[in-house]
Design an enzyme around this catalytic site. Structure first.
Site, PDB file in Angstrom:
ATOM      1  N   ARG A 114      31.215  34.060  34.964  1.00 54.07           N
ATOM      2  CA  ARG A 114      32.330  34.474  34.108  1.00 54.07           C
ATOM      3  C   ARG A 114      33.451  33.453  34.217  1.00 54.07           C
ATOM      4  O   ARG A 114      33.504  32.660  35.165  1.00 54.07           O
ATOM      5  CB  ARG A 114      32.840  35.862  34.508  1.00 54.07           C
ATOM      6  CG  ARG A 114      33.450  35.932  35.903  1.00 54.07           C
ATOM      7  CD  ARG A 114      33.946  37.323  36.218  1.00 54.07           C
ATOM      8  NE  ARG A 114      34.610  37.373  37.523  1.00 54.07           N
ATOM      9  CZ  ARG A 114      35.147  38.478  38.034  1.00 54.07           C
ATOM     10  NH1 ARG A 114      35.084  39.611  37.370  1.00 54.07           N
ATOM     11  NH2 ARG A 114      35.738  38.462  39.210  1.00 54.07           N
ATOM     12  N   ASN A 152      40.491  39.641  31.283  1.00 59.57           N
ATOM     13  CA  ASN A 152      40.328  40.255  32.594  1.00 59.57           C
ATOM     14  C   ASN A 152      40.666  39.233  33.661  1.00 59.57           C
ATOM     15  O   ASN A 152      40.052  38.159  33.720  1.00 59.57           O
ATOM     16  CB  ASN A 152      38.891  40.750  32.816  1.00 59.57           C
ATOM     17  CG  ASN A 152      38.741  41.509  34.116  1.00 59.57           C
ATOM     18  OD1 ASN A 152      39.195  42.641  34.225  1.00 59.57           O
ATOM     19  ND2 ASN A 152      38.126  40.891  35.113  1.00 59.57           N
ATOM     20  N   GLU A 153      41.688  39.545  34.477  1.00 58.49           N
ATOM     21  CA  GLU A 153      42.046  38.691  35.608  1.00 58.49           C
ATOM     22  C   GLU A 153      42.182  37.216  35.196  1.00 58.49           C
ATOM     23  O   GLU A 153      41.465  36.345  35.692  1.00 58.49           O
ATOM     24  CB  GLU A 153      41.040  38.834  36.737  1.00 58.49           C
ATOM     25  CG  GLU A 153      40.998  40.229  37.336  1.00 58.49           C
ATOM     26  CD  GLU A 153      40.033  40.346  38.501  1.00 58.49           C
ATOM     27  OE1 GLU A 153      40.219  41.235  39.335  1.00 58.49           O
ATOM     28  OE2 GLU A 153      39.067  39.534  38.574  1.00 58.49           O
ATOM     29  N   GLU A 311      42.428  48.005  39.207  1.00 58.93           N
ATOM     30  CA  GLU A 311      41.208  47.903  40.016  1.00 58.93           C
ATOM     31  C   GLU A 311      41.566  47.985  41.493  1.00 58.93           C
ATOM     32  O   GLU A 311      42.517  47.355  41.948  1.00 58.93           O
ATOM     33  CB  GLU A 311      40.482  46.568  39.787  1.00 58.93           C
ATOM     34  CG  GLU A 311      39.822  46.381  38.454  1.00 58.93           C
ATOM     35  CD  GLU A 311      39.074  45.041  38.399  1.00 58.93           C
ATOM     36  OE1 GLU A 311      38.703  44.514  39.476  1.00 58.93           O
ATOM     37  OE2 GLU A 311      38.891  44.510  37.298  1.00 58.93           O
ATOM     38  N   TRP A 319      32.723  39.857  47.883  1.00 60.50           N
ATOM     39  CA  TRP A 319      33.064  38.443  47.751  1.00 60.50           C
ATOM     40  C   TRP A 319      33.709  37.855  49.002  1.00 60.50           C
ATOM     41  O   TRP A 319      34.164  36.713  48.981  1.00 60.50           O
ATOM     42  CB  TRP A 319      33.989  38.230  46.545  1.00 60.50           C
ATOM     43  CG  TRP A 319      35.092  39.247  46.404  1.00 60.50           C
ATOM     44  CD1 TRP A 319      35.045  40.415  45.706  1.00 60.50           C
ATOM     45  CD2 TRP A 319      36.394  39.185  46.998  1.00 60.50           C
ATOM     46  NE1 TRP A 319      36.241  41.090  45.815  1.00 60.50           N
ATOM     47  CE2 TRP A 319      37.091  40.359  46.588  1.00 60.50           C
ATOM     48  CE3 TRP A 319      37.045  38.261  47.814  1.00 60.50           C
ATOM     49  CZ2 TRP A 319      38.396  40.621  46.988  1.00 60.50           C
ATOM     50  CZ3 TRP A 319      38.351  38.529  48.203  1.00 60.50           C
ATOM     51  CH2 TRP A 319      39.008  39.692  47.786  1.00 60.50           C
ATOM     52  N   GLU A 359      27.695  41.427  41.263  1.00 56.96           N
ATOM     53  CA  GLU A 359      28.523  42.413  41.945  1.00 56.96           C
ATOM     54  C   GLU A 359      27.733  43.665  42.318  1.00 56.96           C
ATOM     55  O   GLU A 359      28.301  44.753  42.453  1.00 56.96           O
ATOM     56  CB  GLU A 359      29.728  42.766  41.065  1.00 56.96           C
ATOM     57  CG  GLU A 359      30.668  41.575  40.899  1.00 56.96           C
ATOM     58  CD  GLU A 359      31.889  41.891  40.041  1.00 56.96           C
ATOM     59  OE1 GLU A 359      33.011  41.686  40.544  1.00 56.96           O
ATOM     60  OE2 GLU A 359      31.728  42.325  38.893  1.00 56.96           O
ATOM     61  N   HIS A 362      29.080  45.521  45.315  1.00 57.49           N
ATOM     62  CA  HIS A 362      30.464  45.984  45.271  1.00 57.49           C
ATOM     63  C   HIS A 362      30.459  47.500  45.149  1.00 57.49           C
ATOM     64  O   HIS A 362      29.732  48.066  44.342  1.00 57.49           O
ATOM     65  CB  HIS A 362      31.170  45.353  44.060  1.00 57.49           C
ATOM     66  CG  HIS A 362      32.671  45.452  44.096  1.00 57.49           C
ATOM     67  ND1 HIS A 362      33.344  46.646  43.996  1.00 57.49           N
ATOM     68  CD2 HIS A 362      33.620  44.495  44.201  1.00 57.49           C
ATOM     69  CE1 HIS A 362      34.642  46.422  44.045  1.00 57.49           C
ATOM     70  NE2 HIS A 362      34.838  45.127  44.167  1.00 57.49           N
TER      71      HIS A 362
END
Length: 677
Positions: A114, A152-153, A311, A319, A359, A362
């Site tokens: 990403r 996103n971020e 989040e 990570w 992920e 996660h």
């Protein structure tokens, strides 16, 4: 931020990233049932769906998203709909390989993850605005949509790109900043040093890998440019969304984290309708609850209002070198601490734990183990807690202490070739924040050039290496009008161009501090010196000392040994109607705590509420009542004096409230009985 576009959602938002496209459609009905059971009322959708929404350039397939949004609406769950621009599809890069990012060493990075795009790429911008327009126009009036989620971020994985396209954009940015005056740039950058003088704008490149340390002002302007370049993408998408749906608020998730420093959020905050943040604990942080509080207070200060936790995690992330699971009760304490520090929403990454992809390990609200798990039980309980706290939404905070925070100062301090490479801006700020947190003192964060400091009784500048004249003058004027200011070491040393302020240290603050230093004496790792004077017995300091003499100030503490024995280490100076302190070293935690307690008492700053050690105390202020949050991080429990109603249990509080071991109590206190400032 806009006062017209706000989140029309009753109570506190609760949910997380929802990625149903990763699962067979027959799972979706179960998702809805379990979301209702958990009390979920909002989810973020479509964040990484670009490849599915636009399978080929200009060809769209919204059938899956249509069904998802309809299903959410049928189940009374609001949608935070994303522009999916954080993850361009493979077909885009096959067509536009020039949009791939290039690192400092000149390597072109590949797609397959990403955020592997160049922020300056015209092709990326065109494609991002095209898909954003398509999403906005299709869902502007969908009844499930409560908010837009831009990208996103931003900058999480591509804060900088060093390609030729970025170089051209950098030069354009520089020409705008310096008024198309190349001599002005040369002066600002000090390019007479090492024969760096530029005779043409085309000679200027990004600060790519070089044989020796690069120019500090060049690097600082580059950091500013990179933040602005990403912001320009964000605001371009925001405008697309506003044109399609002027009534809907838009946010993008910040990353106010110890590990992320790429964006100047003071510049970003005014461009968004709602501020939101992603926050994750670091496994190696033994007191991560302090990080939650600090970053929550910073987010609240950026917003000037409540904000959304977009989040965080129910358990481990994926990570870090070792991804620690959360201890019993820790997830609940984390979530409610964010609410205590101003969050009007608690969302997680993600709803259902992924079984494939980067992920997959996660944690999530619905873990791999399903509902027969401790995490699920905690998620359901938290949903009930947040419903019970619904009336807290919209309440604010009132702080009498401000800490100066500046991204320019942070970037500049951590550039190469400093007197010490051991200085870390956020660590220095946290050192000063921690004693205030332990004491239950409310804190705001401010820019150095904030125009309204007079509302604070105490202003702290733990680390302000870089400060421009406006910021320095406003801090000086605050003291002159009667305020109390404390400044940390190596502050005021350089101006906005990273030029050393000549005449002695601490540069811009010499006059108000009443001291003059002529040489820094940074300490080696594991080296320390003793302190003596009005400090605790056995006081020590490490990291930094400097040769200092008094020019009007009084010495509160001096060095007890070492090459600077007898030299002032902590000073106090009456200036105008106020007082300015200088902490010219890095005291041990107990000593710094004692100094800050003295400062608080001198400035008449009281804790929000008395509580034993280990109990975090935070107060949110509503229109008719206060909300006293009491969070037990020590696991001992406590009886705390209070009056009102404990919202999590609904029980009246007469005299004292019980804080369970490792638990939380939230007391609605009638305004007339509130005890804080």
């Amino acid at each position: 931020m806009s006062t017209e576009r706000h989140l029309r959602l009753p109570g506190i938002a609760y949910g997380g990233d929802y990625n149903p496209e990763q699962w067979p459609e027959e799972v979706w009905a179960e998702d809805m049932r379990l979301m209702r059971e958990a009390g979920v009322n909002m989810v973020s959708v479509g964040i990484f769906s670009w490849a599915l929404l636009e399978p080929a350039e200009g060809e769209y397939d919204f059938s899956r998203m249509d069904r998802i949004l309809d299903l959410l609406h049928e189940n009374g769950i609001a949608a935070d709909v994303a522009t999916p621009t954080a993850a361009p599809p493979a077909w885009f890069f096959k067509t536009h390989p020039e949009a791939l990012p290039v690192d400092r060493d000149g390597r072109t990075l590949s797609y397959g993850s990403r955020q592997t795009f160049c922020p300056s790429s015209p092709a990326y911008r065109t494609a991002a605005l095209r898909i954003s327009t398509a999403v906005a126009e299709r869902y502007a009036d969908h009844p499930a949509v409560a908010m837009w989620h831009i990208h996103n971020e931003y900058g999480c994985h591509n804060p900088e790109c060093y390609c030729d396209t970025s170089a051209a954009s950098f030069r354009k940015w520089l020409r705008a900043k310096y008024g198309d005056d190349l001599d002005a740039l040369n002066h600002a950058w000090g390019t007479t040093f090492w024969s760096q003088w530029y005779y043409s704008w085309d000679e200027i490149l990004p600060p790519r890998a070089t044989a020796a340390p690069p120019n500090p002002t060049h690097q600082l302007d580059w950091r500013r440019f990179c933040s602005d370049e990403l912001l320009s993408l964000c605001t371009a998408e925001r405008e697309v969304l506003r044109q399609a749906a002027p009534h809907l608020p838009a946010t993008t998730n910040f990353m106010v984290l110890r590990t992320f420093d790429s964006l100047d959020y003071w510049r970003w905050a005014p461009e968004l309708d709602i501020l939101s943040n992603d926050h994750y604990l670091m496994s190696d942080d033994p007191e991560a609850e302090i990080d939650i509080a600090l970053n929550g207070d910073l987010m609240r200060s950026l917003a000037g209002a409540p904000w959304l936790l977009m989040e965080h995690s129910t358990g481990a992330v994926n990570w870090q070198p070792v991804n620690r699971a959360k201890n019993p009760g820790e997830m609940r304490r984390n979530a409610l601490a964010h609410v205590a520090h101003g969050a009007d929403g608690v969302l997680f990454f993600q709803w259902r734990a992924a079984k494939a992809g980067a992920e997959q390990w996660h944690s999530a609200m619905l873990p791999h183990a399903g509902t027969d798990s401790q995490i699920w039980q905690d998620v359901v309980r938290l949903g009930a807690d947040l419903r019970a706290l619904g009336e807290v939404r919209g309440s604010t905070h009132a702080a009498r202490v401000a800490i100066v925070w500046d991204w320019d100062a942070r970037w500049a301090l951590e550039l190469p070739s400093q007197p010490s490479g051991e200085l870390r801006f956020q660590d220095l700020v946290r050192d000063w924040y921690t004693p205030l947190w332990r004491a239950g003192v409310a804190v705001d964060f401010v820019r150095p050039d904030a125009p309204d400091l007079d509302s604070y009784r105490l202003v702290l500048a733990p680390s302000l290496y870089l400060v421009d004249d406006t910021g320095a003058n406003r801090l000086a004027a605050y003291v002159e009008r009667g305020g109390t200011l404390a400044v940390g070491f190596h502050s005021g040393a350089v101006d906005e161009n990273c030029h050393v302020r000549l005449g002695g240290y601490p540069g811009a603050f010499r006059e108000i501090l009443g001291v003059r230093g002529d040489e820094p004496f940074p300490l080696l790792p594991h080296q320390s010196v003793g302190l003596t004077g009005r400090v605790p017995q056995g006081a020590t300091a490490d990291l930094w000392t400097e040769r200092l003499r008094l020019t009007g100030a009084e010495a509160v503490a001096t060095y007890a040994d070492g090459p600077l024995a007898g030299v002032p280490a902590i000073t106090r100076h009456a200036y105008g109607s106020g007082t300015a302190w200088y902490v010219a070293t890095h005291p041990d935690p107990a000593t710094l705590s004692a100094v800050l307690e003295h400062l608080r008492r001198e400035a008449d700053v009281r804790p929000e509420h008395e509580a034993p050690a280990g109990i975090e105390v935070v107060r949110r202020r509503g229109a008719k009542a206060d909300y006293l949050f009491l969070i037990d991080h020590a696991g001992q429990g406590a009886e705390i004096p209070a009056e009102g109603v404990e919202l999590l249990t609904g029980k009246p509080v007469v005299g004292t409230v019980t804080v369970p071991e490792g638990g939380v109590a939230v007391v609605r206190e009638p305004r007339s009985t509130s005890s804080g400032e």
